[in-house]
Motif scaffolding. Structure first.
Motif: not given
Length: 183
Positions: A163-169, A171-174, A176-183
């Motif tokens: 879960q910690a790795y998923t959250d960290k990943l 956060a990094r994607l957000q 990089l991608l800014g305000d776009r939504s991520i699934e």
């Protein structure tokens, strides 16, 4: 009489022995005695006999051979024109001039004596084997306990790790991608 029994681990019973000259008749009997108590292992038996009294030993002189050596030495002395300084002690040192003969062994009495000493050595051997087996058992149990402890710690640490790795990943994607939504 001294009997030494050694072994190393092996799947089957393998027997080897070192016996004094003239005691080969004991080999089969000793093998049977050991195989009755030891089911597996590479077993080596070493038998040593020491006579405390010299009453059963006779030293004989091969006079004909000693005379031949004396004649050969005299011939060498004459041929090479060297002085002959050979003594009886010098000639006695040549091979087979002095022969040691032992009296006939009472095989049955010897077997009884060797069997008793071998039984005591076998008891000591089995006792030491049990002690070594117990040490190995305790070592395996200690290692098992260590493995179980470490496995528990790994399970505790790894439970939140995914879960910690998923959250960290995420956060990094957000980031990089800014305000776009991520699934």
């Amino acid at each position: 009489i001294a009997v030494e029994i050694r072994s190393v681990n092996s799947r089957y019973f393998e027997y080897s022995s070192r016996l004094p000259r003239g005691c080969a008749f004991l080999d089969d009997k000793l093998k049977k005695q050991l195989s009755a108590a030891i089911s597996r292992g590479k077993v080596e038996l070493n038998l040593t006999l020491q006579t405390l009294e010299a009453a059963d030993t006779v030293v004989e002189v091969n006079e004909a051979l000693a005379a031949s050596y004396r004649q050969a030495l005299a011939k060498i002395s004459e041929t090479l024109e060297l002085p002959l300084g050979a003594t009886a002690a010098d000639i006695a040192r040549f091979p087979d001039v002095l022969c040691v003969r032992r009296a006939q062994l009472d095989e049955e009495q010897l077997w009884q004596d060797v069997q008793a000493v071998c039984a005591a050595a076998l008891d000591n051997f089995l006792s030491m084997r049990r002690v070594e087996g117990e040490r190995l058992r305790q070592d395996v149990l200690d290692r098992l306990e260590t493995i179980e402890t470490l496995t528990g710690e790994i399970e505790q640490r790894s439970a939140g790790r995914v879960q910690a790795y998923t959250d960290k990943l995420y956060a990094r994607l957000q980031e990089l991608l800014g305000d776009r939504s991520i699934e």
